[in-house]
Write a protein that holds these residues in place. Structure first.
Motif, PDB file in Angstrom:
ATOM      1  N   HIS A   1       0.811  -1.221   0.000  1.00 18.45           N
ATOM      2  CA  HIS A   1       0.000   0.000   0.000  1.00 18.45           C
ATOM      3  C   HIS A   1       0.839   1.263   0.000  1.00 18.45           C
ATOM      4  O   HIS A   1       1.999   1.252   0.388  1.00 18.45           O
ATOM      5  CB  HIS A   1      -0.966   0.027   1.196  1.00 18.45           C
TER       6      HIS A   1
ATOM      7  N   GLN B   1      -4.035   3.662   0.885  1.00 18.61           N
ATOM      8  CA  GLN B   1      -4.499   3.700   2.272  1.00 18.61           C
ATOM      9  C   GLN B   1      -4.636   5.162   2.709  1.00 18.61           C
ATOM     10  O   GLN B   1      -3.642   5.837   2.963  1.00 18.61           O
ATOM     11  CB  GLN B   1      -3.483   2.970   3.166  1.00 18.61           C
TER      12      GLN B   1
ATOM     13  N   HIS C   1       3.787   6.907   4.149  1.00 18.63           N
ATOM     14  CA  HIS C   1       4.727   5.783   4.063  1.00 18.63           C
ATOM     15  C   HIS C   1       4.337   4.841   2.936  1.00 18.63           C
ATOM     16  O   HIS C   1       3.245   4.945   2.379  1.00 18.63           O
ATOM     17  CB  HIS C   1       4.797   5.018   5.398  1.00 18.63           C
TER      18      HIS C   1
ATOM     19  N   PHE D   1       7.795  -1.295  11.050  1.00 20.01           N
ATOM     20  CA  PHE D   1       8.151  -0.011  10.439  1.00 20.01           C
ATOM     21  C   PHE D   1       9.654   0.240  10.538  1.00 20.01           C
ATOM     22  O   PHE D   1      10.281  -0.131  11.532  1.00 20.01           O
ATOM     23  CB  PHE D   1       7.400   1.131  11.133  1.00 20.01           C
TER      24      PHE D   1
ATOM     25  N   GLU E   1       7.101   0.374   5.643  1.00 21.26           N
ATOM     26  CA  GLU E   1       6.396  -0.627   6.458  1.00 21.26           C
ATOM     27  C   GLU E   1       6.507  -1.961   5.739  1.00 21.26           C
ATOM     28  O   GLU E   1       6.137  -2.064   4.562  1.00 21.26           O
ATOM     29  CB  GLU E   1       4.919  -0.226   6.600  1.00 21.26           C
TER      30      GLU E   1
HETATM   31 CO    CO Z   1       0.681   1.197   6.430  1.00 18.58          CO
END
Ligand code: CO
Length: 133
Positions: free
Chosen positions: A8, A55, A79, A117, A129
Motif C-alpha cells: 500500500h 491507504q 509511508h 516499520f 512498512e
Molecule cells: Co501502512
C-alpha cells in the motif's frame, strides 16, 4: 528479491470522509476495508488497486504519530508498505543492510497483517512498512 508487491501507499489526510469522497468522484474508487487501529491512533480506508491498496489515513487522537505528521508536514504521502512473505526475516535483512528499525520485532497491523516499520533516516528518506499477509 524479498519484496513481493507494493502492499500500500499511505496518504495522511485531515478529513477521511472528504478524502474518500474525492477518490470516489475522481477515480470511481470503492472502499475495500475500513479500520480503526487504536494502538496507532489512526483510522484508515483502503482502496484496492489490482493487488495493492491506497491507504487513506487520518488521526483518531491528538497524540498519534499521524496527528503530529499532519500538524508539521500537512497532508500527503506518509509511508510505503512493501509486501513480504516473512516480516521477521525481511526486517532482519534490512537491519543487516543498515536500516534503523522503529519496530524491533514484527507486530500486528490492520487487516490481520504482521508489520514492522523502518525509520526514514537510514532508508533514503522513506518511512517503510514491511507487511506480511
Ligand atoms: Co501502512
Amino acid at each position: 528479491m524479498i519484496l513481493t508487491e507494493i502492499d500500500h501507499v499511505a496518504i495522511a489526510v485531515h478529513d477521511l470522509e472528504e478524502a474518500i469522497r474525492y477518490y470516489q468522484q475522481a477515480f470511481g474508487a470503492e472502499v475495500h476495508h475500513r479500520e480503526v487501529v487504536e494502538r496507532d491512533g489512526v483510522e484508515e480506508a483502503l482502496i484496492k488497486v489490482a493487488d495493492s491498496y491506497i491507504q487513506l489515513t487520518t488521526a483518531t487522537r491528538d497524540d498519534s504519530p499521524i496527528a503530529k505528521f499532519l500538524e508539521t508536514r500537512g497532508e500527503g504521502l506518509h509511508h510505503i508498505g512493501y509486501r513480504v512473505t516473512d516480516c521477521k526475516a525481511a526486517l532482519q535483512a534490512m537491519v543487516d543492510a543498515g536500516a534503523r528499525p522503529i519496530d524491533e520485532i514484527p507486530r500486528p497491523g490492520s487487516r490481520g497483517t504482521t508489520v514492522a516499520f523502518i525509520h526514514p533516516k537510514g532508508s533514503h528518506g522513506t518511512l517503510i512498512e514491511l507487511v506480511q499477509e
